[in-house]
Design an enzyme around this catalytic site. Structure first.
Site, PDB file in Angstrom:
ATOM      1  N   SER A 254     -27.356  62.637 -53.241  1.00 37.75           N
ATOM      2  CA  SER A 254     -28.417  63.196 -52.412  1.00 37.75           C
ATOM      3  C   SER A 254     -28.699  62.269 -51.245  1.00 37.75           C
ATOM      4  O   SER A 254     -28.757  61.043 -51.414  1.00 37.75           O
ATOM      5  CB  SER A 254     -29.687  63.369 -53.258  1.00 37.75           C
ATOM      6  OG  SER A 254     -30.844  63.216 -52.484  1.00 37.75           O
ATOM      7  N   LYS A 255     -28.865  62.853 -50.066  1.00 34.54           N
ATOM      8  CA  LYS A 255     -29.167  62.062 -48.870  1.00 34.54           C
ATOM      9  C   LYS A 255     -30.464  61.275 -49.056  1.00 34.54           C
ATOM     10  O   LYS A 255     -30.621  60.170 -48.548  1.00 34.54           O
ATOM     11  CB  LYS A 255     -29.264  62.987 -47.657  1.00 34.54           C
ATOM     12  CG  LYS A 255     -29.422  62.243 -46.335  1.00 34.54           C
ATOM     13  CD  LYS A 255     -29.460  63.203 -45.171  1.00 34.54           C
ATOM     14  CE  LYS A 255     -29.602  62.445 -43.858  1.00 34.54           C
ATOM     15  NZ  LYS A 255     -29.678  63.338 -42.694  1.00 34.54           N
ATOM     16  N   ARG A 256     -31.400  61.863 -49.819  1.00 27.88           N
ATOM     17  CA  ARG A 256     -32.703  61.225 -50.019  1.00 27.88           C
ATOM     18  C   ARG A 256     -32.587  59.964 -50.871  1.00 27.88           C
ATOM     19  O   ARG A 256     -33.262  58.974 -50.641  1.00 27.88           O
ATOM     20  CB  ARG A 256     -33.653  62.237 -50.682  1.00 27.88           C
ATOM     21  CG  ARG A 256     -35.105  61.808 -50.745  1.00 27.88           C
ATOM     22  CD  ARG A 256     -35.988  62.980 -51.117  1.00 27.88           C
ATOM     23  NE  ARG A 256     -35.458  63.733 -52.255  1.00 27.88           N
ATOM     24  CZ  ARG A 256     -35.638  63.351 -53.515  1.00 27.88           C
ATOM     25  NH1 ARG A 256     -36.287  62.252 -53.803  1.00 27.88           N
ATOM     26  NH2 ARG A 256     -35.160  64.091 -54.509  1.00 27.88           N
ATOM     27  N   ARG A 257     -31.681  60.000 -51.892  1.00 29.66           N
ATOM     28  CA  ARG A 257     -31.596  58.891 -52.852  1.00 29.66           C
ATOM     29  C   ARG A 257     -30.411  57.958 -52.594  1.00 29.66           C
ATOM     30  O   ARG A 257     -30.451  56.795 -52.975  1.00 29.66           O
ATOM     31  CB  ARG A 257     -31.440  59.441 -54.285  1.00 29.66           C
ATOM     32  CG  ARG A 257     -32.585  60.254 -54.797  1.00 29.66           C
ATOM     33  CD  ARG A 257     -32.356  60.556 -56.280  1.00 29.66           C
ATOM     34  NE  ARG A 257     -31.009  61.061 -56.541  1.00 29.66           N
ATOM     35  CZ  ARG A 257     -30.676  62.343 -56.536  1.00 29.66           C
ATOM     36  NH1 ARG A 257     -31.585  63.246 -56.271  1.00 29.66           N
ATOM     37  NH2 ARG A 257     -29.432  62.722 -56.785  1.00 29.66           N
TER      38      ARG A 257
END
Length: 471
Positions: A254-257
């Site tokens: 995930s781009k967020r994590r």
């Protein structure tokens, strides 16, 4: 890989392709499929094609195209042909569409989007799989509805009604999909622009692609593309669908994590050869080999030993590999990279010791060039030791020995061995242990208590700088 795959690769020139959609950065998962396609083509002396699938006009951007090209260039995955852009091939797609309409393998459908959605709602309510019901599909003896006025049709592919699509997936083994699971997909929109699966099939045919290696999120597209290729009378490539890469939490990256853009790893101080080596081992193996060059990978990579289960990204393993490649890298090359990282820290290496020599001293313990830059700052900043630390280590008992060592530095031959000998002579004369002299030296020269070997640090600073800071 079965014998048929190997015999195929020797029967026809191998042609692979990497075909990203330019809707963002180059993802590490995309980079891995590009690497596998590139290595396989290189292994068999074939051709690696780069194709930009930019027909999604709302999401495709020139910046994303450039990000993909930059990522491929940084990784040194050089293409032999291309980049081909689908938006520049519209005339070819229209030509194929016209031929398919003429031959009856495609047809005009005048259903509105609302009618198609109502059709699907009825099927869902009846517990059936929602799909296009063939309202406008021409069949012998069938009367088609009246063409609505002022409505532009889509073009649908006339998918076979019976039978099944079977292919021997290089990674997953034999996969079979019933044609009854597939409806007549739209291959051109009302404005005439062709859709993804159609363009891919035409491109793979025109570019004579022999092996398609891609993520397993494309498995559902494969039977549709095979049916279109069959309708075009084109030979089928071999397909291999590699599982996705999972994050440390076992979830999809995930781009967020996670750092998912290839260029994130450049910014974080990784070397391209380390990232390539690491990605190669995510879902593929050659015995117990963990560290290998791209030349070695090319000599080994024939699509055997690809794993059919998802691979988990391990940042610690990547850091370990990067440390290995940093230790092996040329110091001048590393200096160019570290200079950029130093600039981000607001530090210039113009005044001070030779940066390549500093890197030679520091690189054993650095996992990234960013860590190298952080460690190197002590050579390019004025020391600002804490008063409490100076009071603790620069005692009255030490000052005479420190003064004597300072005078020795004015005379001694300037190399690590001679500096070390001078330190030991002072220590012996004053009955001191090494840390008693080394700690105040570190504070006065660098402002910190932890540095590499103090004689090596003194040598790098140079005589003038050392005398200035100690006096």
């Amino acid at each position: 890989m079965t014998a048929s795959h190997l015999s195929h690769t020797t029967a026809a020139p191998v042609r692979t392709r990497f075909a990203p959609s330019p809707t963002g950065y180059l993802h590490v998962g995309g980079a891995r499929t590009a690497l596998f396609s590139w290595a396989f083509a290189r292994h068999f002396g074939g051709t690696f094609v780069l194709r930009i699938e930019d027909t999604d006009l709302e999401r495709s951007t020139p910046e994303a195209v450039q990000a993909i090209l930059d990522g491929m260039s940084w990784l040194n995955l050089q293409h032999d042909e291309g980049p081909y852009y689908q938006m520049k091939r519209m005339d070819r797609y229209r030509e194929v569409l016209a031929k398919m309409l003429e031959e009856g393998t495609a047809y005009h459908c005048y259903c509105s989007p609302e009618e198609v959605e109502a059709m699907r709602e009825r099927q869902r309510a009846a517990g059936e799989k929602p799909r296009y019901d063939g309202t406008w599909r021409p069949e012998p003896g069938k009367t088609l509805p009246a063409i609505p006025a002022d409505r532009q049709p889509v073009i649908r592919f006339k998918n076979p009604l019976d039978g099944e699509v079977t292919w021997n997936d290089v990674v997953k083994g034999t996969i079979t999909i019933s044609n009854r699971e597939l409806d007549d997909l739209v291959i051109a929109r009302p404005d005439g622009t062709p859709t993804y699966n159609f363009c891919v099939a035409v491109d793979d045919s025109d570019m004579k692609i022999t092996h398609v290696i891609r993520g397993d999120d494309h498995v559902n597209n494969t039977p549709r593309q095979i049916n279109i290729l069959n309708a075009l009378g084109a030979p089928l490539p071999f397909y291999g669908h590699v599982p996705m890469i999972l994050g440390t939490d076992g979830q999809k990256l995930s781009k967020r994590r996670d750092a998912v853009s290839v260029m994130d790893y450049l910014d974080k101080g990784y070397l391209p050869e380390a990232l390539l080596n690491y990605l190669a081992r995510l879902g593929w193996s050659h015995g117990d080999d963990e560290v290998f060059s791209m030349e070695q990978m090319i000599s080994w990579f024939d699509l055997t030993h690809l794993s059919s289960s998802a691979a988990q990204f391990n940042p610690e393993k990547l850091a370990w590999l990067n440390n290995h490649y940093i230790k092996a890298a040329d110091n001048q090359r590393l200096a160019q990279l570290v200079k950029v990282d130093l600039a981000k820290l607001g530090v210039s290496a113009e005044q001070g010791p030779d940066l390549a020599a500093v890197i030679g001293l520091l690189k054993e313990r650095a996992n990234t060039t960013v860590e190298l830059a952080q460690a190197a700052t002590l050579f390019y900043r004025q020391p600002a030791p804490e008063a409490a630390l100076l009071e603790q280590h620069l005692t009255e008992a030490i000052k005479p020995a420190l003064a004597e060592f300072t005078e020795a530095c004015a005379q001694v031959e300037w190399n690590k061995a001679a500096i070390s000998a001078a330190m030991k002579a002072v220590l012996a004369k004053h009955g001191l242990k090494m840390p008693q002299l080394a700690m105040p030296l570190r504070l006065l020269l660098t402002g910190q208590l932890q540095t590499p070997s103090i004689d090596a640090v003194i040598e790098l600073f140079g005589r003038e700088c050392v005398l200035e800071r100690l006096r």
